[in-house]
Design a protein around this motif. Structure first.
Motif, short mmCIF file in Angstrom:
data_model
loop_
_atom_site.label_atom_id
_atom_site.label_comp_id
_atom_site.label_asym_id
_atom_site.label_seq_id
_atom_site.Cartn_x
_atom_site.Cartn_y
_atom_site.Cartn_z
N GLU A 33 0.82 -1.23 0.00
CA GLU A 33 0.00 0.00 0.00
C GLU A 33 0.84 1.27 0.00
OE1 GLU A 33 0.03 -2.23 2.44
OE2 GLU A 33 -1.77 -3.43 2.11
N GLY A 34 2.14 1.16 0.30
CA GLY A 34 2.97 2.35 0.39
C GLY A 34 2.67 3.11 1.67
N ASP A 35 2.52 4.43 1.58
CA ASP A 35 2.19 5.28 2.72
C ASP A 35 0.72 5.71 2.59
OD1 ASP A 35 4.88 5.03 3.26
OD2 ASP A 35 5.40 7.00 2.45
N LEU A 36 -0.06 5.48 3.63
CA LEU A 36 -1.48 5.76 3.57
C LEU A 36 -1.77 7.23 3.84
CD1 LEU A 36 -2.89 2.64 5.47
CD2 LEU A 36 -2.36 2.89 3.04
N ASP A 37 -2.93 7.68 3.39
CA ASP A 37 -3.42 9.03 3.65
C ASP A 37 -4.01 9.05 5.06
OD1 ASP A 37 -4.78 11.43 3.86
OD2 ASP A 37 -5.78 11.26 1.92
N ILE A 38 -3.27 9.60 6.00
CA ILE A 38 -3.67 9.55 7.41
C ILE A 38 -4.97 10.30 7.65
CG2 ILE A 38 -2.99 10.28 9.74
CD1 ILE A 38 -0.10 9.55 8.99
N ASP A 39 -5.15 11.44 6.99
CA ASP A 39 -6.39 12.20 7.19
C ASP A 39 -7.60 11.37 6.77
OD1 ASP A 39 -5.49 14.90 8.10
OD2 ASP A 39 -4.34 14.78 6.24
N ALA A 40 -7.46 10.56 5.72
CA ALA A 40 -8.59 9.75 5.25
C ALA A 40 -8.90 8.60 6.20
CB ALA A 40 -8.28 9.21 3.86
N LEU A 41 -7.95 8.23 7.07
CA LEU A 41 -8.16 7.11 8.00
C LEU A 41 -9.02 7.51 9.20
CD1 LEU A 41 -4.59 5.54 8.03
CD2 LEU A 41 -6.59 4.75 6.76
N GLY A 42 -9.15 8.81 9.45
CA GLY A 42 -10.05 9.24 10.51
C GLY A 42 -9.34 9.82 11.72
N PRO A 43 -10.11 10.23 12.74
CA PRO A 43 -9.56 10.99 13.87
C PRO A 43 -8.57 10.22 14.73
CG PRO A 43 -11.90 10.49 14.22
CD PRO A 43 -11.58 10.15 12.80
N VAL A 44 -8.72 8.91 14.84
CA VAL A 44 -7.79 8.15 15.68
C VAL A 44 -6.40 8.15 15.04
CG1 VAL A 44 -7.26 5.88 16.66
CG2 VAL A 44 -9.61 6.74 16.68
N ALA A 45 -6.33 7.90 13.74
CA ALA A 45 -5.05 7.94 13.04
C ALA A 45 -4.44 9.34 13.09
CB ALA A 45 -5.23 7.50 11.59
N VAL A 46 -5.26 10.36 12.95
CA VAL A 46 -4.76 11.73 13.01
C VAL A 46 -4.17 12.02 14.40
CG1 VAL A 46 -5.47 14.17 13.00
CG2 VAL A 46 -6.27 12.61 11.20
N ARG A 47 -4.83 11.50 15.44
CA ARG A 47 -4.31 11.72 16.79
C ARG A 47 -2.93 11.09 16.97
NH1 ARG A 47 -8.58 10.11 20.04
NH2 ARG A 47 -7.80 8.00 20.28
N TYR A 48 -2.73 9.87 16.44
CA TYR A 48 -1.41 9.26 16.52
C TYR A 48 -0.37 10.11 15.78
CZ TYR A 48 -3.00 4.95 18.78
OH TYR A 48 -3.50 4.04 19.68
N ARG A 49 -0.74 10.66 14.64
CA ARG A 49 0.19 11.54 13.94
C ARG A 49 0.50 12.78 14.77
NH1 ARG A 49 -1.96 13.87 8.47
NH2 ARG A 49 -3.24 15.04 9.95
N ASP A 50 -0.52 13.35 15.40
CA ASP A 50 -0.29 14.52 16.25
C ASP A 50 0.70 14.20 17.36
OD1 ASP A 50 -2.06 16.02 14.77
OD2 ASP A 50 -3.72 15.84 16.20
N LEU A 51 0.61 13.01 17.93
CA LEU A 51 1.49 12.63 19.03
C LEU A 51 2.91 12.37 18.55
CD1 LEU A 51 -0.99 10.27 20.90
CD2 LEU A 51 0.07 12.32 21.89
#
Length: 322
Positions: free
Chosen positions: A175-193
């Motif tokens: 899949e390569g690198d996924l679009d984190i924003d499209a994965l939803g708020p939980v994935a976005v929170r992990y990116r924020d951290l």
């Protein structure tokens, strides 16, 4: 989830993974690896990579030589069907084992240890065709009386480690690198951290009674423990580029919402923390995380990182500077 192309004896992918793991390891069916792994299957860990079923057999035998009574207690398999007939499992395992033989951790100590592992497997036609695996090597080392930093230095001295981009490529899948924003708020929170050190996201995203397993065979309970873990990592690696390479988000009847994701953080060792004084080393964290949630709030979590491999990257940088 029914399985297209798999033996009828397996009810679903969870059943397949649990059964073949028990047959191979605890049932001592080492030769079954040839039946359930593709001949050229790549196996990637933060500390190394190889291709081929014979390498899987060799690694299995070496581990059993060192820890002959090793058990593999399957805690969960979080799975998905990524394409028709192509399945993906993220398998969380807890192992008890006695250090009874010579091997990677030196002369036998007789110590009985416990260690967590998460293995991500791409499966097709009754076989594992690709695997990414993270074991809590630092937690095992500490239980056996070794320093993870010293073992990292030894690993760096043994062989040159890949550069940062090659390490990220090791952790990528189809899949390569996924679009984190499209994965939803939980994935976005992990990116924020991980990427932005937005540690305020801990208290608004984690249950007050959070139960988390982290490297070093540690269990965290509550926000204060959780924050201390993150302060240690973000003190060392305050910023970086966070990528998610695979993501599973499941909500099954009678079970909590569960996510499993494989990720990397390309960063620089900029500050003091759990990895010693700042070195300026380019470092890539290669991790797999499982979480159980109530809505978007994390209730239980498992972070798997190989801290010895992180120490090795820092040690190699220091050795190259001298």
């Amino acid at each position: 989830m029914s399985l297209t192309g798999f033996d009828a004896q397996f009810v679903d992918l969870r059943d397949y993974i649990f059964k073949i793991t028990e047959w191979i390891w605890e049932g001592r069916g080492i030769d079954l690896i040839r039946d359930y792994y593709a001949k050229d299957c790549p196996v990637k860990t933060p500390g190394g990579a190889f291709s081929g079923v014979e390498g899987v057999i060799r690694g299995t035998l070496e581990t059993l030589q060192e820890f002959p009574d090793r058990t593999l207690l399957g805690e969960d398999v979080i799975d998905s069907e990524d394409a028709p007939g192509t399945y993906y499992s993220s398998h969380r395992i807890f192992s008890h084992m006695t250090h009874a033989g010579e091997g990677a951790f030196g002369a036998p100590t007789g110590v009985r240890a416990g260690v967590m592992t998460i293995a991500d497997c791409l499966c097709r036609e009754n076989r594992i065709v690709d695997e990414w695996l993270v074991r809590d090597q630092a937690g095992l080392a500490q239980q056996l009386g070794h320093s993870p930093a010293a073992l990292g230095e030894a690993l760096a001295a043994k062989a040159a480690l890949p550069d940062a981009e090659a390490l990220v490529e090791r952790w990528r899948g189809p899949e390569g690198d996924l679009d984190i924003d499209a994965l939803g708020p939980v994935a976005v929170r992990y990116r924020d951290l991980w990427q932005h050190a937005r540690l305020e996201r801990l208290r608004d995203g984690y249950d007050r009674a959070i139960d988390a397993k982290v490297p070093g065979a540690r269990t965290l309970r509550g926000h204060d423990d959780l924050e201390r873990f993150w302060f240690g990592y973000k003190g060392a690696f305050p910023m970086g580029q966070f990528r998610i390479h695979h993501w599973i988000d499941r909500e099954d009847a009678g079970e909590p919402r569960r996510v499993a994701f494989r990720w990397s953080l390309s960063t620089t060792h900029q500050g003091g923390g759990v990895f010693g004084p700042a070195s300026g080393a380019p470092v890539v964290l290669l991790g797999i995380t499982h979480a159980e949630l109530c809505g978007d709030t994390v209730v239980r979590e498992w972070h798997q990182l190989d801290e010895i491999a992180i120490h090795a990257q820092i040690a190699q940088h220091r050795q190259q500077k001298t």
